[in-house]
Motif scaffolding. Structure first.
Motif, PDB file in Angstrom:
ATOM      1  N   LEU A   1      33.276 -32.805  -7.162  1.00 22.96           N
ATOM      2  CA  LEU A   1      33.217 -31.485  -7.809  1.00 22.96           C
ATOM      3  C   LEU A   1      32.302 -30.589  -6.990  1.00 22.96           C
ATOM      4  O   LEU A   1      31.407 -31.064  -6.300  1.00 22.96           O
ATOM      5  CB  LEU A   1      32.651 -31.613  -9.228  1.00 22.96           C
ATOM      6  CG  LEU A   1      33.401 -32.503 -10.228  1.00 22.96           C
ATOM      7  CD1 LEU A   1      32.641 -32.578 -11.552  1.00 22.96           C
ATOM      8  CD2 LEU A   1      34.800 -31.970 -10.481  1.00 22.96           C
ATOM      9  N   VAL A   2      32.510 -29.294  -7.078  1.00 20.69           N
ATOM     10  CA  VAL A   2      31.671 -28.396  -6.300  1.00 20.69           C
ATOM     11  C   VAL A   2      30.508 -27.897  -7.150  1.00 20.69           C
ATOM     12  O   VAL A   2      30.464 -28.102  -8.358  1.00 20.69           O
ATOM     13  CB  VAL A   2      32.492 -27.214  -5.717  1.00 20.69           C
ATOM     14  CG1 VAL A   2      33.619 -27.740  -4.852  1.00 20.69           C
ATOM     15  CG2 VAL A   2      33.025 -26.329  -6.825  1.00 20.69           C
ATOM     16  N   ASP A   3      29.579 -27.252  -6.496  1.00 20.95           N
ATOM     17  CA  ASP A   3      28.360 -26.755  -7.132  1.00 20.95           C
ATOM     18  C   ASP A   3      28.693 -25.658  -8.139  1.00 20.95           C
ATOM     19  O   ASP A   3      29.180 -24.589  -7.759  1.00 20.95           O
ATOM     20  CB  ASP A   3      27.462 -26.183  -6.022  1.00 20.95           C
ATOM     21  CG  ASP A   3      26.177 -25.619  -6.588  1.00 20.95           C
ATOM     22  OD1 ASP A   3      25.645 -26.221  -7.531  1.00 20.95           O
ATOM     23  OD2 ASP A   3      25.721 -24.582  -6.070  1.00 20.95           O
TER      24      ASP A   3
ATOM     25  N   GLN B   1      35.867 -24.591 -12.126  1.00 21.19           N
ATOM     26  CA  GLN B   1      35.597 -25.918 -11.582  1.00 21.19           C
ATOM     27  C   GLN B   1      36.871 -26.775 -11.663  1.00 21.19           C
ATOM     28  O   GLN B   1      37.804 -26.417 -12.380  1.00 21.19           O
ATOM     29  CB  GLN B   1      34.462 -26.554 -12.408  1.00 21.19           C
ATOM     30  CG  GLN B   1      33.990 -27.930 -12.017  1.00 21.19           C
ATOM     31  CD  GLN B   1      33.399 -28.025 -10.618  1.00 21.19           C
ATOM     32  OE1 GLN B   1      34.155 -28.105  -9.640  1.00 21.19           O
ATOM     33  NE2 GLN B   1      32.083 -27.999 -10.508  1.00 21.19           N
ATOM     34  N   TYR B   2      36.886 -27.896 -10.942  1.00 25.66           N
ATOM     35  CA  TYR B   2      37.961 -28.872 -11.111  1.00 25.66           C
ATOM     36  C   TYR B   2      38.126 -29.254 -12.565  1.00 25.66           C
ATOM     37  O   TYR B   2      37.144 -29.346 -13.308  1.00 25.66           O
ATOM     38  CB  TYR B   2      37.618 -30.171 -10.361  1.00 25.66           C
ATOM     39  CG  TYR B   2      37.875 -30.157  -8.889  1.00 25.66           C
ATOM     40  CD1 TYR B   2      39.170 -30.174  -8.377  1.00 25.66           C
ATOM     41  CD2 TYR B   2      36.816 -30.169  -7.988  1.00 25.66           C
ATOM     42  CE1 TYR B   2      39.397 -30.196  -7.011  1.00 25.66           C
ATOM     43  CE2 TYR B   2      37.033 -30.188  -6.612  1.00 25.66           C
ATOM     44  CZ  TYR B   2      38.328 -30.196  -6.131  1.00 25.66           C
ATOM     45  OH  TYR B   2      38.551 -30.215  -4.779  1.00 25.66           O
TER      46      TYR B   2
ATOM     47  N   VAL C   1      27.968 -31.500  -6.684  1.00 26.18           N
ATOM     48  CA  VAL C   1      27.977 -30.974  -8.044  1.00 26.18           C
ATOM     49  C   VAL C   1      26.591 -30.806  -8.660  1.00 26.18           C
ATOM     50  O   VAL C   1      26.359 -29.876  -9.427  1.00 26.18           O
ATOM     51  CB  VAL C   1      28.893 -31.845  -8.948  1.00 26.18           C
ATOM     52  CG1 VAL C   1      28.317 -33.239  -9.154  1.00 26.18           C
ATOM     53  CG2 VAL C   1      29.121 -31.176 -10.294  1.00 26.18           C
TER      54      VAL C   1
END
Lengths: 433, 433
Positions: free
Chosen positions: B48-50, A78-79, B412
């Protein structure tokens, strides 16, 4: 409509920013590319590290642990944050304390003052970016790290070369420059003193402990218009093969207000992960993080956690020991090769380094070493060996830069190649003498 | 000696560069940090991504392969080049050809025109840095990606907002701005047209195919003083859930001279690896690589090889399919939640996005959404939900920026949290209505 250009006309040229116009191709980009693309040429130029000492097993182990659990794996994929993974910054406090020979409490900083970057190069570049306007002055050793000179040129900064000897930058010469700049009414433009404090790139020399203390005192005393910062580039700090353990310049800055410290895992662990870091005086945290927010809003989170895991599992210190042993051997091999192959060539001298990756060689005054010199062409095209021309490593006035020196790296090549490369180089020198 | 400051005096303040003074803290840094540090608050803000869709198994497999053989492992742990790993740049030609629906030959570019960066953010920042001097003009959609607005502000660029509708930036409005700028004698300062071409961040809207073609034509026709570039930010290109497959803006630039294309693996694969890339018109290769040489002389080589391996092994395309399915579901879930929880609140409208990570919501005119507004405080502090205030997403004159909109991300949070977050947000809106 006030439009005359037809679509079949050739488009006009781009119009670049001043900053782009000030920026030259980094010689390191050229040399690294040459090193990657011409496996036949022996590179005593590239600052690539020794492939044999790269941490293959340590990385396998750390990656296995990072990815073993799905939840943890997702965290590292993740980031992260702009400033970098808290877990690594916390580890680094302990690491710095060990290097400084004190407790974490006695470091006098917290993890907020640490920022993780894409190699220490990005950290150096961010510091310069946050402090230097066109025409501002940075005092540098003569010679010094040529890539940082490129960064300064890209900002149209004014670099002033300070005399050095076998103990590094001379504080008296530094003070003399400051006195001269004040007399010229330019002291308000002086922003930075840049020092490669351990096994300087390119000379391999260390700033002596007494000089470290004096230069910090000078920076504070000459902070008349504004804070004059010392940027300590300690990239080679952990690459000590023999000789004394020296305290950092940063360690002499009791108030932690004047020295900015840059370090990296590129030399001691792996440059392919590009994890560097810096320690910032409090006033610089927001400026540097904000600039990094614009540049990339954070370096690779995965890589930061990888290094943190390596440190947590106790894999780092033993690896550094192995790396030191390997480079010590290569340094010795290179010095022996120079003794052997340069025997009988008059007027050639070189430095015996106690750490780092470089041997600094001085040829007779008349013997030019630049990219366009007969020697460079003879070496690269006829003999098949590359070095870094010494003139790249000087700031200040172009006319006053020595042009008869070479930086030889024992970083990337294996011992037999170091011997052969040195032999080829000596041949090239003999051919153009 | 002309020195009066004693060492017990407080040191003076730092003196920062103009560029640092122009730079503000990126709201994204603040929001990402909030998201990381406050797990109790539901974040409809962070991009943010999942986590559930992150490529854990794919990364395991690729890393295992990369590190299986000692020699190969050493290659990827070594320095790469400033421009990035050749093997990935070569893979990307094939990838781009698939996206463009043509052969690699018909792309009309070679791997030299590709540069690998630390996320696409670094690429966008490098392009701006190489082209824009203080006061230079960048035309942007209203609204547009706020992080790039921060980059432009950090260069003291002038941003001019171009009207948009449900088909994206309006070419007539763009041309009207150019006519006005020419009349004002400022056309020579116009350097860039910035477009988020797929599922715009923040609106979720796509520029229509007809407008793509027209904007390229406008950029070429208005290249009167110098080349006027279109910077196409296609970060969400592969995040299509339904609706038409649109050609890139870049695809309409037959001569490959006017459009700069930015893409990334952060959304479609993993942001923790920070691998983005850009396609450059030939004239921009050296300027961008030289600037990158100064900034970091190369992003992480290890990560570039990791992505290349993922692509070579055919792990990428199936993963993107999974990611799409997951986000499609989350988008549907969020739209249902909005239908449910915002029912009966008058004057609220929102966009139904066909891809990307965002739902753009417009509240009644009088209802401020900024960080200091009653709504934001009610949402963050009382209800425990965060969003991105719409006003951050506008360039141009401050006074003319709409301040009653919100960017809601379904990136996210998991579906149940999306529902709960939307419920909390609707409560906050009701509380301050």
């Amino acid at each position: 409509m006030p439009v005359e250009t037809s679509s079949t006309n050739r488009l006009p040229e781009p119009s670049f920013s001043l900053r782009r116009r000030w920026t030259e191709k980094q010689a390191i980009s050229y040399l690294m590319q040459q090193g990657v693309e011409n496996p036949g040429v022996i590179s005593l130029a590239a600052g690539l590290v020794d492939p044999g000492s790269l941490p293959v097993e340590e990385t396998r182990q750390a990656v296995r642990e990072l990815l073993a659990d799905d939840r943890r794996a997702r965290e590292v994929l993740q980031y992260g944050t702009t400033q970098g993974a808290q877990t690594l910054r916390q580890q680094l406090l302990g690491h710095l304390a060990r290097l400084e020979g004190c407790s974490v409490e006695d470091l006098g900083i917290d993890a907020e003052q640490l920022i993780l970057t894409t190699g220490s190069q990005q950290f150096l570049s961010l510091v310069a970016d946050a402090l230097i306007d066109p025409g501002d002055i940075c005092l540098v050793a003569a010679p010094t790290y040529f890539v940082f000179l490129g960064v300064l040129n890209g900002l149209n900064a004014c670099t002033i070369a300070v005399d050095t000897d076998e103990n590094g930058m001379d504080p008296d010469a530094l003070e003399a420059q400051l006195i001269r700049l004040e007399a010229d009414g330019r002291l308000d433009r002086v922003k930075l003193i840049y020092l490669v404090s351990y096994y300087e790139n390119p000379t391999g020399l260390c700033l002596s402990a007494a000089r470290r203390e004096r230069i910090v005192e000078i920076a504070k005393r000459w902070s008349k218009f504004h804070r004059l910062y010392v940027l300590e580039d300690a990239a080679y700090r952990e690459m000590r093969y023999d000789g004394p353990v020296l305290p950092s310049v940063w360690g002499f800055d009791g108030s932690r207000e004047s020295v900015i410290l840059a370090q990296t895992f590129s030399k001691s662990f792996s440059p392919g992960l590009r994890v560097g870091y810096g320690v910032l005086p409090r006033d610089l945290i927001a400026p540097i993080c904000d600039r990094k927010g614009n540049e990339d809003f954070g370096s690779a989170n995965f890589n930061q956690h990888l290094i943190a895991t390596v440190m947590q599992r106790g894999l780092y210190a033993p690896h550094v020991e192995k790396v030191r042993d390997s480079y010590r051997n290569k340094r010795d091999c290179m010095l022996r090769a120079i003794d052997t192959h340069f025997a009988g060539i008059e007027g050639v001298t070189w430095v015996h380094p106690h750490g780092g990756l470089y041997v600094w060689m001085t040829l007779p005054d008349h013997m030019e070493t630049g990219f366009t010199s007969p020697l460079f062409r003879q070496a690269a095209n006829v003999e098949g060996v590359m070095y870094v021309p010494g003139e790249l490593c000087y700031g200040g006035e172009k006319a006053s830069r020595p042009s008869h020196q070479m930086r030889l790296s024992f970083g990337v090549e294996e011992p037999s190649k170091l011997d052969e490369g040195t032999r080829r180089l000596a041949n090239a020198v003999r051919a153009v003498v």
